[in-house]
Design a protein around this motif. Structure first.
Motif, PDB file in Angstrom:
ATOM      1  N   ALA A 173       0.819  -1.304   0.009  1.00 30.09           N
ATOM      2  CA  ALA A 173      -0.099   0.014  -0.056  1.00 30.09           C
ATOM      3  C   ALA A 173       0.819   1.304   0.177  1.00 30.09           C
ATOM      4  N   VAL A 174       0.427   2.469  -0.358  1.00 29.38           N
ATOM      5  CA  VAL A 174       0.579   3.718  -0.270  1.00 29.38           C
ATOM      6  C   VAL A 174       0.563   4.484   1.171  1.00 29.38           C
ATOM      7  N   VAL A 175       1.136   4.925   1.566  1.00 26.89           N
ATOM      8  CA  VAL A 175       1.118   5.790   2.962  1.00 26.89           C
ATOM      9  C   VAL A 175       0.834   7.181   2.728  1.00 26.89           C
ATOM     10  N   GLY A 176      -0.181   7.686   3.226  1.00 27.82           N
ATOM     11  CA  GLY A 176      -0.485   9.172   2.904  1.00 27.82           C
ATOM     12  C   GLY A 176      -0.748   9.812   4.079  1.00 27.82           C
ATOM     13  N   LEU A 177      -0.488  11.192   4.251  1.00 27.40           N
ATOM     14  CA  LEU A 177      -1.148  12.152   5.196  1.00 27.40           C
ATOM     15  C   LEU A 177      -0.902  13.674   4.643  1.00 27.40           C
ATOM     16  N   GLY A 178      -1.492  14.199   5.618  1.00 25.89           N
ATOM     17  CA  GLY A 178      -1.391  16.057   5.334  1.00 25.89           C
ATOM     18  C   GLY A 178      -1.020  16.614   6.380  1.00 25.89           C
ATOM     19  N   THR A 179      -0.327  17.690   6.569  1.00 25.15           N
ATOM     20  CA  THR A 179      -0.134  18.450   7.957  1.00 25.15           C
ATOM     21  C   THR A 179      -0.523  19.672   7.809  1.00 25.15           C
ATOM     22  N   LYS A 215       4.467   7.702   0.877  1.00 27.45           N
ATOM     23  CA  LYS A 215       5.366   6.908   0.737  1.00 27.45           C
ATOM     24  C   LYS A 215       4.836   5.519   0.063  1.00 27.45           C
ATOM     25  N   ASP A 216       5.447   5.138  -1.130  1.00 26.45           N
ATOM     26  CA  ASP A 216       5.018   4.046  -1.813  1.00 26.45           C
ATOM     27  C   ASP A 216       5.865   2.789  -1.237  1.00 26.45           C
TER      28      ASP A 216
END
Length: 221
Positions: A173-179, A215-216
């Motif tokens: 999976a790809v991990v993603g987030l926003g800050t 992050k892939d």
């Protein structure tokens, strides 16, 4: 490595008491930021109801909660994630865990802001920068990452993220987030995430910044 007195773990069945600790920590860390002002429509007294409306369904129903606690069992940090395919507020049960009360307390302008900017514009920004349609649902998405001020810079956030990185790698999976906090940008880079884009989101109560990371886990970056 996190300090030796800190226990890092996934909480399989978070309690309501733990949820309240997380709500309080969120409010402590976010209360002065421009994003908090916009997300509460300028009514900072709504910070707790807003945080509770989001944290409760994630922790108790839809998501995964990872915690850092000290030797006394006090919460010093936590992350809340939605695994691929999951989303927040998709069921009536999730919406009844505080969302309706929070939305009813907002002025009409605030309700419209959630519908347009947060419901439509922000997801489009995330999709554009990460390069995946419906990225917040397709990714292993981090909705919250909070570390108490006196434990910041000591490896707690990295230790929390590593637990999900391992799972995401197994899933491909790809991990993603926003800050919305500039201080977090370098922290997330050191943890291993890649900055995909930065933008200011407009609001009637002042613009607020967002940085999007991913992050892939199937690729070497």
């Amino acid at each position: 490595m996190a300090p030796s007195n800190i226990k890092i773990q996934r909480m399989e069945k978070p309690s309501e008491e733990l949820v309240e600790e997380a709500v309080q920590l969120f409010c402590e860390l976010m209360s002065a930021g421009p994003a908090a002002i916009s997300l509460t429509a300028g009514k900072l007294e709504l910070m707790q109801p807003m945080a509770r409306a989001m944290i409760r369904p994630l922790a108790l129903l839809a998501g995964e909660m990872y915690t850092a606690t000290d030797e006394n069992g006090s919460l010093v940090g936590f992350t809340l994630w939605l695994p691929p395919g999951e989303n927040m507020f998709t069921t009536e049960e999730q919406r009844q865990m505080g969302l309706y009360e929070f939305m009813n307390a907002l002025p009409e302008e605030g309700k419209a802001y959630y519908s347009t900017t947060l419901g439509q514009d922000f997801p489009k920004v995330v999709d554009e920068y990460i390069g995946i349609p419906s990225a917040q649902t397709a990714c292993y998405w981090c909705n919250f990452a909070m570390v108490r001020a006196d434990y910041q810079g000591k490896g707690v956030a990295k230790a929390l993220f590593q637990l999900v990185f391992h799972k995401a790698k197994e899933m491909g999976a790809v991990v993603g987030l926003g800050t919305t906090n500039l201080r977090n940008v370098e922290i997330y880079k050191k943890i291993g995430l890649t900055l995909r884009g930065h933008r200011y989101m407009h609001s009637p109560w002042g613009d607020w910044p967002t940085w999007i990371f991913s992050k892939d886990m199937t690729a070497t970056e």
